[in-house]
Structures are given as C-alpha cells and as structure tokens.
Design an enzyme around this catalytic site. Structure first.
Site, PDB file in Angstrom:
ATOM      1  N   ARG A  34       0.881  -1.324  -0.031  1.00 24.55           N
ATOM      2  CA  ARG A  34      -0.081  -0.013  -0.089  1.00 24.55           C
ATOM      3  C   ARG A  34       0.941   1.394   0.027  1.00 24.55           C
ATOM      4  O   ARG A  34       0.613   2.438  -0.530  1.00 24.55           O
ATOM      5  CB  ARG A  34      -0.832  -0.203   1.270  1.00 24.55           C
ATOM      6  CG  ARG A  34      -2.144   0.844   1.311  1.00 24.55           C
ATOM      7  CD  ARG A  34      -2.874   0.598   2.524  1.00 24.55           C
ATOM      8  NE  ARG A  34      -4.218   1.434   2.416  1.00 24.55           N
ATOM      9  CZ  ARG A  34      -4.618   1.990   3.585  1.00 24.55           C
ATOM     10  NH1 ARG A  34      -4.014   2.087   4.760  1.00 24.55           N
ATOM     11  NH2 ARG A  34      -5.971   2.552   3.395  1.00 24.55           N
ATOM     12  N   ILE A  95      -7.802   6.420   0.097  1.00 20.52           N
ATOM     13  CA  ILE A  95      -7.317   5.048  -0.349  1.00 20.52           C
ATOM     14  C   ILE A  95      -8.272   4.124   0.628  1.00 20.52           C
ATOM     15  O   ILE A  95      -8.102   4.541   1.811  1.00 20.52           O
ATOM     16  CB  ILE A  95      -5.762   4.790  -0.328  1.00 20.52           C
ATOM     17  CG1 ILE A  95      -5.424   3.429  -0.631  1.00 20.52           C
ATOM     18  CG2 ILE A  95      -5.375   5.046   1.134  1.00 20.52           C
ATOM     19  CD1 ILE A  95      -3.886   3.157  -1.018  1.00 20.52           C
ATOM     20  N   SER A  96      -9.260   3.288   0.140  1.00 21.26           N
ATOM     21  CA  SER A  96     -10.096   2.462   1.176  1.00 21.26           C
ATOM     22  C   SER A  96      -9.343   1.846   2.072  1.00 21.26           C
ATOM     23  O   SER A  96      -8.184   1.479   2.187  1.00 21.26           O
ATOM     24  CB  SER A  96     -10.893   1.955   0.181  1.00 21.26           C
ATOM     25  OG  SER A  96     -11.466   2.443  -0.802  1.00 21.26           O
ATOM     26  N   LYS A  97     -10.147   1.372   2.966  1.00 22.45           N
ATOM     27  CA  LYS A  97      -9.797   0.837   4.226  1.00 22.45           C
ATOM     28  C   LYS A  97      -9.243  -0.729   3.878  1.00 22.45           C
ATOM     29  O   LYS A  97     -10.230  -1.264   2.985  1.00 22.45           O
ATOM     30  CB  LYS A  97     -10.913   0.656   5.152  1.00 22.45           C
ATOM     31  CG  LYS A  97     -10.823  -0.042   6.532  1.00 22.45           C
ATOM     32  CD  LYS A  97     -12.110   0.102   7.550  1.00 22.45           C
ATOM     33  CE  LYS A  97     -11.683  -0.773   8.686  1.00 22.45           C
ATOM     34  NZ  LYS A  97     -12.734  -0.357   9.648  1.00 22.45           N
ATOM     35  N   PRO A  98      -8.233  -1.306   4.105  1.00 18.88           N
ATOM     36  CA  PRO A  98      -7.836  -2.591   3.632  1.00 18.88           C
ATOM     37  C   PRO A  98      -8.686  -3.694   3.832  1.00 18.88           C
ATOM     38  O   PRO A  98      -9.054  -4.433   2.807  1.00 18.88           O
ATOM     39  CB  PRO A  98      -6.291  -2.813   4.377  1.00 18.88           C
ATOM     40  CG  PRO A  98      -5.768  -1.429   4.608  1.00 18.88           C
ATOM     41  CD  PRO A  98      -7.083  -0.679   4.981  1.00 18.88           C
TER      42      PRO A  98
END
Ligand SMILES: C[S@@+](CC[C@H](N)C(=O)[O-])C[C@H]1O[C@@H](n2cnc3c(N)ncnc32)[C@H](O)[C@@H]1O
Length: 380
Positions: A34, A95-98
């Site tokens: 990431r 950036i979205s939550k993993p």
C-alpha cells in the site's frame, strides 16, 4: 525485510486472520504494498469536520504506520482545489480501508483472464491488486478527476503494472472495453448507472457501494441477466464510500430558528433509527427519501438529532435528555419527517426486522427498486 515489507506482512496476516482476505488475494496484497500508492500528503480528520494536511517528509515513520493501519486514508480534499498548506472541508478521494478492499475483492469472485472495469481509480491500489488476479491486459479503471487519474497512471507505471487508466465519468462506463465480466465501483451510488449493466456480459457481476441520503453503507452485488437487467442482494451494510461526483448528497442545514414548529413527544430514541443498528438504519432509509441526519451534543447535556429533507424545506428535531424515556420532537415544513421515520421504523419492526442481506436491488432499463426476498416483492 524493510520496515514497510514487515508492516505490510503484518497487516496481510491480520486481514487473513480476521477472515477479510481470502487466500486468492494474499499474493496480490504482498506484491502491491500500500505504501507505494499513498501520496506524500495525506489529510487527517481534525475537529469540526476540518481536514488538515500531513506530510510524509515531516515524520516518515508516522506516515508509514498510518499507511499500514487498517483504516481509509484521505488522499484528496475539495476536489483538489485546496493547496497543501490549507485545510479542507470535504473528502473527495481516499485509499480505502484495507479490510473493505479485501472484502469487496472477495465478493467479486474473479478468475484469471476475466475483464474487469473499476469505477474510481483513486490512487490505483485496487487496480494494481486486480491486475495480479486477472492479468494486466484485463483491467480498466476510470477516474473522474484528471489530476488523480494522471497520478494513478504514473504510480502504476512506477510499480511496473500496466492497467488502462481512463480519465472520465465512470457513470458512462467504458464502452470500448465492453463487455466486462466484472464491474466494481469504489465510490457509492444512489442510482446504478445503466451503462454498467449494458456493458456487462450476461452472468457477469456488478459490485457497488449503494445508499441514499439517510444511510450510505450498503454493498450491492448484482448479476446481469440475458434481458438487460441486473438483480442481486446487498452483501454488506457496513461499508462507507464517498459518492460518485454527480450523485453527492448536500450537507444538512440545521435550522437556526425553531420557532413555530409543531411540538410532540416520542418514546423512540433516535439512536434506534439512525445510529445503533445498521439494519434498522438501512431499512428506514429506504422509506424516507432525501433525508439526511445530523447529531450534536446539546448545551443541556443531552443530544440533539436533526433530520433534514434536502429536497424541500422540512426538518425535524428530537432532543434527548440522558436517561429520559420520552423525548421532545419539533417538526416543520410540508413533510413531517419524524412521523415518516417512526412509520418506516414500525414497518421494519412489524416485518420481522429483516437484515439488509435479505433485501436486494433490481436495475432494469426502465426502473430501479429495492426488494425484500425476491424481485417480485418491491419495497422501495
Ligand atoms: C474511495 S476513492 C477510490 C479508491 C481507489 N479505488 C484506490 O484504490 O485508491 C473514490 C474515487 O472515485 C472517484 N470518483 C468519484 N466520482 C467518479 C466518477 N463519476 N467516475 C469516476 N471516478 C469517480 C473519486 O475521485 C475518488 O478518487
């Protein structure tokens, strides 16, 4: 092993242990770490809805720790109009939550060679993950913001991944690459753009965050049939994505003057209809169109809940005093919003409190509706 690799491996292990990351996706998460996608300036949510910039250069270790925490990270505010030194008001890219990324990729159920269209390229991270699963000639991602699209293109090239990044409105899909086996949106819709159905092959899947002004937490998984329609259940109702640009919901305007409002009382706590139970909030939202909520601590030690119809001049205020069983209601405007909300909650309660997973979404060329159980039973 570098610090970043160690942190990534730990996050991947956490996601696997939590059941969010399927084995199929582990290699992709390890191959596309990431930190290679998160920009050097990120935005922290401070008090009062203000977003302040944080630069990697100021504290690289803290930045890296944030990157490998299981949280979404704000990567753009105010559509990029706010410069690095200023403060922002509205989150316009992240950036979205993993764990949500992993859960959505699991629901997508891809196989190598499938053609995938992503709406909302953002940093390019999700597109890179998709490339590892289906092959780089098979991933197209669309980003409405020109600067973000350019950055995603550069980032993907920098990590040696070639997905097609298109600058444009994802609502139009991308006809040149159709038909797709999978369409995945990483921004939420109130209405599914019909082009997504038209550009997906029969049997293909559309996975999209879906919501309304009241509740924006559902994830719809639709399967396209052979007659130009798509149907499918809500497979989650705890995601929270920003809206696609053209479907943004206005922020609530809390009325300054409550004089002249109709007064009543209620024994239904607003938490029960708007905050405590995702299934209740989802169901109520289906029956009260264009209503947003705002919650504030009140001066009297209690809580004020405001419900606001952005389609017209209606609002309702419920004042809750801690420990009280009855709450003061004030309502004004053509729509009695609290009365509507109570009726919607009663309907959900009397229907047996169905969880969001029993509801589904139908998208046909002529209309879209939510059903309970089967497409023959529309409810909203
Ligand atoms: C949550 S972010 C996406 C995160 C991204 N998938 C990633 O891996 O970093 C949502 C993105 O959708 C974009 N977006 C909003 N409306 C859009 C539209 N109509 N078409 C394409 N992209 C859109 C936003 O600019 C934002 O970058």
């Amino acid at each position: 092993m570098t610090d970043a690799e160690a942190l990534n491996r730990r996050l991947v292990d956490e996601l696997t242990a939590a059941g969010a990351l399927r084995d199929q996706w582990r290699a992709a998460f390890l191959a596309a770490p990431r930190h290679l996608f998160v920009p050097g300036v990120i935005w922290d949510d401070a008090d009062g809805g203000v977003l302040s910039p944080r630069r990697r250069d100021e504290d690289p270790a803290a930045w890296l720790t944030t990157v490998y925490t299981n949280e979404a990270i704000v990567t753009q505010v105010d559509d990029g109009t706010t410069q690095d030194a200023g403060t922002g008001r509205r989150i316009t890219s992240s950036i979205s939550k993993p764990s949500i990324v992993a859960t959505m990729l699991g629901h997508l159920e891809v196989e190598y060679g499938m053609r995938v269209l992503e709406i909302g390229a953002g940093t390019g991270w999700n597109a890179a993950l998709l490339v590892y699963a289906v092959g780089e000639e098979n991933v197209t991602t669309i980003e409405v913001d020109g600067d973000l699209a350019e950055r995603a293109r550069e980032t993907l090239a920098g990590v040696g991944v070639s997905a097609l990044v298109v600058t444009g409105d994802g609502a139009d899909g991308y006809a040149s690459g159709a038909p797709y086996d999978r369409v995945i949106a990483t921004a939420s819709v109130r209405a599914v753009p019909y082009q997504w159905v038209a550009q997906t092959r029969p049997g293909g899947v559309i996975l999209t965050p879906w919501g309304n002004a009241y509740d924006n937490g559902a994830l719809a998984r639709l399967t396209v049939d052979g007659h130009g329609a798509a149907y499918g259940p809500f497979v989650d109702n705890t995601v929270a994505f920003m809206w696609v640009r053209a479907q943004r919901v206005p922020r609530p305007v809390v009325p300054a003057d409550l004089a002249g409002a109709a007064e009543s009382t209620t024994t239904l706590h607003p938490d029960a209809v708007a905050f405590d139970d995702h299934d209740a909030t989802f169901a109520v939202g289906l029956r009260v169109p264009d209503v947003t909520t705002k919650f504030e601590d009140a001066d009297d030690g209690g809580d004020d809940f405001t419900f606001w119809a952005f389609s017209g001049p209606s609002w309702a205020r419920v004042d809750v005093i801690d420990g009280a069983g009855t709450h003061r209601v004030r309502q004004q405007g053509p729509r009695a919003l609290w009365t509507e909300i109570e009726a919607a909650y009663r309907w959900w309660d009397e229907t047996g409190r169905p969880p969001a997973g029993l509801f589904g979404l139908a998208v046909t060329p002529d209309r879209q509706y939510v059903y309970l159980g089967s497409p023959d039973s529309p409810v909203a």
